[in-house]
Motif scaffolding. Structure first.
Motif, PDB file in Angstrom:
ATOM      1  N   VAL A  61       0.768  -1.282  -0.007  1.00 25.01           N
ATOM      2  CA  VAL A  61       0.104   0.028   0.195  1.00 25.01           C
ATOM      3  C   VAL A  61       0.916   1.028   0.022  1.00 25.01           C
ATOM      4  O   VAL A  61       0.700   2.131  -0.718  1.00 25.01           O
ATOM      5  CB  VAL A  61      -0.992   0.010   1.251  1.00 25.01           C
ATOM      6  CG1 VAL A  61      -1.620   1.257   1.383  1.00 25.01           C
ATOM      7  CG2 VAL A  61      -1.937  -1.180   1.095  1.00 25.01           C
ATOM      8  N   THR A  62       2.055   1.215   0.650  1.00 29.61           N
ATOM      9  CA  THR A  62       2.954   2.448   0.750  1.00 29.61           C
ATOM     10  C   THR A  62       3.976   2.445  -0.393  1.00 29.61           C
ATOM     11  O   THR A  62       4.782   3.394  -0.399  1.00 29.61           O
ATOM     12  CB  THR A  62       3.388   2.617   2.117  1.00 29.61           C
ATOM     13  OG1 THR A  62       4.278   1.450   2.383  1.00 29.61           O
ATOM     14  CG2 THR A  62       2.244   2.574   3.234  1.00 29.61           C
ATOM     15  N   GLY A  63       4.070   1.460  -0.982  1.00 29.49           N
ATOM     16  CA  GLY A  63       5.079   1.401  -1.861  1.00 29.49           C
ATOM     17  C   GLY A  63       6.700   1.245  -1.069  1.00 29.49           C
ATOM     18  O   GLY A  63       7.750   1.780  -1.389  1.00 29.49           O
ATOM     19  N   GLY A  64       6.491   0.426   0.006  1.00 30.16           N
ATOM     20  CA  GLY A  64       7.663   0.215   0.811  1.00 30.16           C
ATOM     21  C   GLY A  64       8.074  -0.933   0.858  1.00 30.16           C
ATOM     22  O   GLY A  64       7.950  -1.776   0.175  1.00 30.16           O
ATOM     23  N   THR A  88       2.193 -10.399  -5.051  1.00 26.11           N
ATOM     24  CA  THR A  88       3.279 -10.141  -6.152  1.00 26.11           C
ATOM     25  C   THR A  88       2.145  -9.714  -7.376  1.00 26.11           C
ATOM     26  O   THR A  88       2.574  -9.105  -8.089  1.00 26.11           O
ATOM     27  CB  THR A  88       4.009 -11.272  -6.484  1.00 26.11           C
ATOM     28  OG1 THR A  88       5.066 -11.476  -5.345  1.00 26.11           O
ATOM     29  CG2 THR A  88       4.888 -10.869  -7.732  1.00 26.11           C
ATOM     30  N   ALA A  89       1.109 -10.324  -7.690  1.00 26.25           N
ATOM     31  CA  ALA A  89       0.281 -10.055  -8.756  1.00 26.25           C
ATOM     32  C   ALA A  89      -0.418  -8.935  -8.689  1.00 26.25           C
ATOM     33  O   ALA A  89      -0.506  -8.232  -9.653  1.00 26.25           O
ATOM     34  CB  ALA A  89      -0.696 -11.307  -8.691  1.00 26.25           C
ATOM     35  N   MET A  90      -0.561  -8.505  -7.354  1.00 25.32           N
ATOM     36  CA  MET A  90      -1.331  -7.163  -7.077  1.00 25.32           C
ATOM     37  C   MET A  90      -0.149  -5.898  -7.097  1.00 25.32           C
ATOM     38  O   MET A  90      -0.640  -4.775  -6.744  1.00 25.32           O
ATOM     39  CB  MET A  90      -1.721  -7.105  -5.701  1.00 25.32           C
ATOM     40  CG  MET A  90      -3.231  -8.220  -5.710  1.00 25.32           C
ATOM     41  SD  MET A  90      -3.981  -8.205  -4.336  1.00 25.32           S
ATOM     42  CE  MET A  90      -5.061  -6.546  -4.412  1.00 25.32           C
ATOM     43  N   GLY A  91       0.936  -6.138  -7.470  1.00 21.31           N
ATOM     44  CA  GLY A  91       1.769  -5.020  -7.779  1.00 21.31           C
ATOM     45  C   GLY A  91       3.209  -5.122  -7.083  1.00 21.31           C
ATOM     46  O   GLY A  91       4.264  -4.068  -7.136  1.00 21.31           O
ATOM     47  N   GLY A  92       3.583  -6.087  -6.278  1.00 22.88           N
ATOM     48  CA  GLY A  92       4.722  -6.032  -5.176  1.00 22.88           C
ATOM     49  C   GLY A  92       5.795  -7.119  -5.970  1.00 22.88           C
ATOM     50  O   GLY A  92       5.652  -7.754  -6.846  1.00 22.88           O
ATOM     51  N   SER A  93       6.869  -7.251  -5.016  1.00 25.70           N
ATOM     52  CA  SER A  93       7.875  -8.224  -5.330  1.00 25.70           C
ATOM     53  C   SER A  93       8.311  -8.900  -4.272  1.00 25.70           C
ATOM     54  O   SER A  93       8.297  -8.288  -2.955  1.00 25.70           O
ATOM     55  CB  SER A  93       9.185  -7.927  -6.173  1.00 25.70           C
ATOM     56  OG  SER A  93       9.678  -6.758  -5.637  1.00 25.70           O
ATOM     57  N   THR A 145      11.437 -10.751   2.508  1.00 26.01           N
ATOM     58  CA  THR A 145      11.377  -9.235   2.061  1.00 26.01           C
ATOM     59  C   THR A 145      10.157  -9.074   1.026  1.00 26.01           C
ATOM     60  O   THR A 145      10.367  -9.642  -0.342  1.00 26.01           O
ATOM     61  CB  THR A 145      12.581  -8.701   1.940  1.00 26.01           C
ATOM     62  OG1 THR A 145      13.625  -9.041   2.865  1.00 26.01           O
ATOM     63  CG2 THR A 145      12.501  -7.340   1.565  1.00 26.01           C
ATOM     64  N   PHE A 146       9.375  -8.329   1.311  1.00 30.37           N
ATOM     65  CA  PHE A 146       8.195  -7.977   0.316  1.00 30.37           C
ATOM     66  C   PHE A 146       8.374  -6.306   0.054  1.00 30.37           C
ATOM     67  O   PHE A 146       8.368  -5.701   1.136  1.00 30.37           O
ATOM     68  CB  PHE A 146       6.915  -8.328   0.923  1.00 30.37           C
ATOM     69  CG  PHE A 146       6.008  -7.987  -0.224  1.00 30.37           C
ATOM     70  CD1 PHE A 146       5.589  -9.332  -1.199  1.00 30.37           C
ATOM     71  CD2 PHE A 146       5.126  -7.045  -0.465  1.00 30.37           C
ATOM     72  CE1 PHE A 146       4.596  -8.845  -2.305  1.00 30.37           C
ATOM     73  CE2 PHE A 146       4.394  -6.580  -1.385  1.00 30.37           C
ATOM     74  CZ  PHE A 146       3.852  -7.765  -2.417  1.00 30.37           C
ATOM     75  N   THR A 147       8.518  -6.015  -1.150  1.00 32.28           N
ATOM     76  CA  THR A 147       8.678  -4.578  -1.536  1.00 32.28           C
ATOM     77  C   THR A 147       7.428  -4.270  -2.578  1.00 32.28           C
ATOM     78  O   THR A 147       6.985  -4.878  -3.523  1.00 32.28           O
ATOM     79  CB  THR A 147       9.753  -4.576  -2.433  1.00 32.28           C
ATOM     80  OG1 THR A 147      10.908  -5.027  -1.489  1.00 32.28           O
ATOM     81  CG2 THR A 147      10.182  -3.214  -2.752  1.00 32.28           C
ATOM     82  N   GLY A 148       6.997  -3.166  -2.193  1.00 29.94           N
ATOM     83  CA  GLY A 148       5.933  -2.508  -3.049  1.00 29.94           C
ATOM     84  C   GLY A 148       6.353  -1.714  -4.077  1.00 29.94           C
ATOM     85  O   GLY A 148       7.522  -1.265  -4.073  1.00 29.94           O
ATOM     86  N   SER A 149       5.677  -1.651  -5.105  1.00 31.54           N
ATOM     87  CA  SER A 149       6.013  -1.070  -6.487  1.00 31.54           C
ATOM     88  C   SER A 149       5.619   0.583  -6.638  1.00 31.54           C
ATOM     89  O   SER A 149       6.069   1.384  -7.236  1.00 31.54           O
ATOM     90  CB  SER A 149       5.898  -1.516  -7.649  1.00 31.54           C
ATOM     91  OG  SER A 149       4.098  -1.695  -7.799  1.00 31.54           O
ATOM     92  N   GLY A 150       4.677   0.758  -5.578  1.00 32.67           N
ATOM     93  CA  GLY A 150       3.990   1.969  -5.412  1.00 32.67           C
ATOM     94  C   GLY A 150       2.683   1.992  -6.384  1.00 32.67           C
ATOM     95  O   GLY A 150       1.918   3.288  -6.314  1.00 32.67           O
ATOM     96  N   ARG A 151       2.529   0.970  -6.844  1.00 34.84           N
ATOM     97  CA  ARG A 151       1.267   1.048  -7.597  1.00 34.84           C
ATOM     98  C   ARG A 151       0.291  -0.245  -7.214  1.00 34.84           C
ATOM     99  O   ARG A 151       1.000  -1.609  -6.751  1.00 34.84           O
ATOM    100  CB  ARG A 151       1.221   0.699  -9.164  1.00 34.84           C
ATOM    101  CG  ARG A 151       1.721   2.075  -9.838  1.00 34.84           C
ATOM    102  CD  ARG A 151       1.788   1.992 -11.060  1.00 34.84           C
ATOM    103  NE  ARG A 151       0.375   1.783 -11.582  1.00 34.84           N
ATOM    104  CZ  ARG A 151      -0.004   1.757 -12.865  1.00 34.84           C
ATOM    105  NH1 ARG A 151       0.862   1.631 -13.975  1.00 34.84           N
ATOM    106  NH2 ARG A 151      -1.176   1.599 -13.511  1.00 34.84           N
ATOM    107  N   ILE A 152      -0.863  -0.397  -7.143  1.00 33.05           N
ATOM    108  CA  ILE A 152      -1.508  -1.429  -6.643  1.00 33.05           C
ATOM    109  C   ILE A 152      -2.495  -2.164  -7.591  1.00 33.05           C
ATOM    110  O   ILE A 152      -3.434  -1.122  -8.229  1.00 33.05           O
ATOM    111  CB  ILE A 152      -2.310  -1.386  -5.277  1.00 33.05           C
ATOM    112  CG1 ILE A 152      -1.500  -0.790  -4.224  1.00 33.05           C
ATOM    113  CG2 ILE A 152      -3.200  -2.613  -4.894  1.00 33.05           C
ATOM    114  CD1 ILE A 152      -2.163  -0.434  -3.107  1.00 33.05           C
TER     115      ILE A 152
END
Length: 446
Positions: free
Chosen positions: A275-278, A301-306, A315-322
């Protein structure tokens, strides 16, 4: 100090001012802890549970087993906590099996594992065991366990309700053998019979006769844990007959078991990264597990993270988009509230399916999510077996929880992105995730 004074009835959900960057140590798995407590109590020798979850559900399970005569000693090991040993949280429980007995009175709270796993155990007790719980527990299905135990030779008084309250008149043993049940409303019906099956005179053969079983990972968890303590289990996934599980009668071994982190309880923290791109790291994430929460790696991951799984953890990282998602959650239904919260903040619609059984959980989760997200300005529609979510700009307001821990954490996820969200009764998270408010604010650096 009372619980309400620590966390008032309306808790202002913290709003994230930027990207989260945190390491969050998640307590042990409720599902593993409560299964391990049952198996250790039925073993032929003492055992250890290390890093057990201390929450309302697990303490209710321990209290219930003690009421039937099991010895459960809670120990703190400061030296191992310093050294980072197998009980590095500093806590371990010593389980000392004993002859099960009544009379006993058991409070199940609103814990599905307690209300369903322990009536089969109570048939092995010498004397009556009475079960009662929270008002919502009376509405949750229990007929699958009650009817099965009666078919296997147990005497149970439930006033014809097929639900709590009830009394199991234990005879010190149960014949066991083959039984057919419809477990389509809860996979816990199957797990309940399998966990006590090795102690039945003939073992048990459970045949599911209904529609598709929900939450299959939890049955796989039960089977794996039974095998780990020496039970012989035949199941569909290892070449057995479809929808049939067989457990042979046998003594169970006492083990020294370290409880995995609760991956479903890691969900709100991973969602915070999305949610926060963090970025959020959860230590000790297992490389192999039967926990449903492991599916979050793929779903989020399918919702926008890695994500990256290393020896340190996940470790999960958001991309800034959901992104929205179209996903069948039938095997991982308990993840639905958190996924719905993230989907309400996405850039495209989502369809969550395969979770009609959530209407029978701690609350009707489909109706509750629909109402609460829509009252914040969302656009959520119930379907026959799930939710359709069309993102809209959300606003602040009260997010009601209905005494459901996963509703509280879902509302907190929305609060990260939406100012002014207030969570009603956030302390309900103590059911499976003690100290959630402090963990949440700590993650945000507050």
């Amino acid at each position: 100090m009372t619980e309400s004074s620590v966390h008032p009835a309306l808790w202002p959900a913290p709003h994230a001012s930027g990207a989260v960057d945190a390491t969050v140590t998640v307590p042990g798995s409720k599902s593993v802890t409560n299964r391990a407590l049952v198996l250790a109590s039925l073993a032929a020798e003492p055992g250890w549970l290390r890093r057990p979850l201390r929450s309302r559900d697990t303490l209710l399970m321990a209290q219930a087993l003690r009421a039937m005569g099991v010895g459960i000693e809670e120990m703190v090991s400061s030296s191992s906590a310093v050294q980072g040993g197998p009980d590095a949280t500093g806590e371990a429980w010593r389980i000392i099996p004993a002859g099960l007995h009544g009379p006993a009175t058991i409070d199940v709270g609103n814990a599905g594992t307690v209300m369903r796993f322990l009536p089969p155990v109570a048939t092995l007790a010498d004397g009556p065991v009475h079960f009662d719980g929270d008002p919502r527990s009376y509405e949750r299905p229990l007929n699958g366990v009650i009817d099965a135990l009666r078919a296997l030779g147990a005497r149970i008084d439930d006033g014809g309700r097929g639900a709590l309250p009830l009394t199991v008149h234990g005879g010190g043993a149960l014949d066991g053998g083959p039984v057919a049940i419809d477990a389509s409303s809860s996979s816990q019906f199957v797990s309940a019979l399998l966990l006590s099956g090795p102690r039945f005179n003939q073992g048990v053969e459970v045949r599911h006769t209904g529609s598709a079983l929900p939450s299959m990972p939890h049955i796989r968890m039960t089977v794996d844990m039974l095998r780990a303590v020496g039970a012989q289990v035949d199941e569909p996934e290892t070449g057995g007959e479809p929808n049939v599980w067989r457990v042979s009668p046998s003594a169970l071994l006492g083990r020294d078991l370290t409880i995995e982190p609760d991956l479903s309880n890691a969900q709100p923290f991973l969602a915070a990264a999305l949610v926060t791109g963090g970025r959020v790291t959860v230590p000790d994430w297992p490389e192999r597990t039967t926990q449903p929460g492991d599916a979050l790696r793929e779903i989020f991951t399918a919702m926008g993270g890695s994500c990256e799984l290393t020896e340190r953890g996940l470790t999960f990282t958001g991309s800034g988009r959901i992104h929205g998602i179209d996903v069948d959650l039938s095997e991982v239904g308990e993840l639905t509230p958190g996924i719905a919260a993230v989907a309400a903040l996405a850039d495209s619609p989502s369809t969550l399916s395969g979770v009609a059984h959530l209407r029978l959980h701690e609350t009707d989760r489909l109706a509750a999510l629909t109402k609460e997200i829509n009252e914040l300005g969302g656009d959520v529609t119930e379907t026959a077996d799930g939710l359709r979510i069309r993102p809209r700009p959300l606003h602040g307001g009260v997010f009601h929880t209905y005494d459901d821990h996963r509703m509280a954490t879902a509302g907190s996820v929305i609060g990260l992105a939406v100012p002014g969200v207030e969570i009603e009764n956030v302390s309900t998270t103590a059911k499976t995730l003690p100290d959630f408010p402090d963990m949440w604010t700590g993650m945000l650096g507050a």
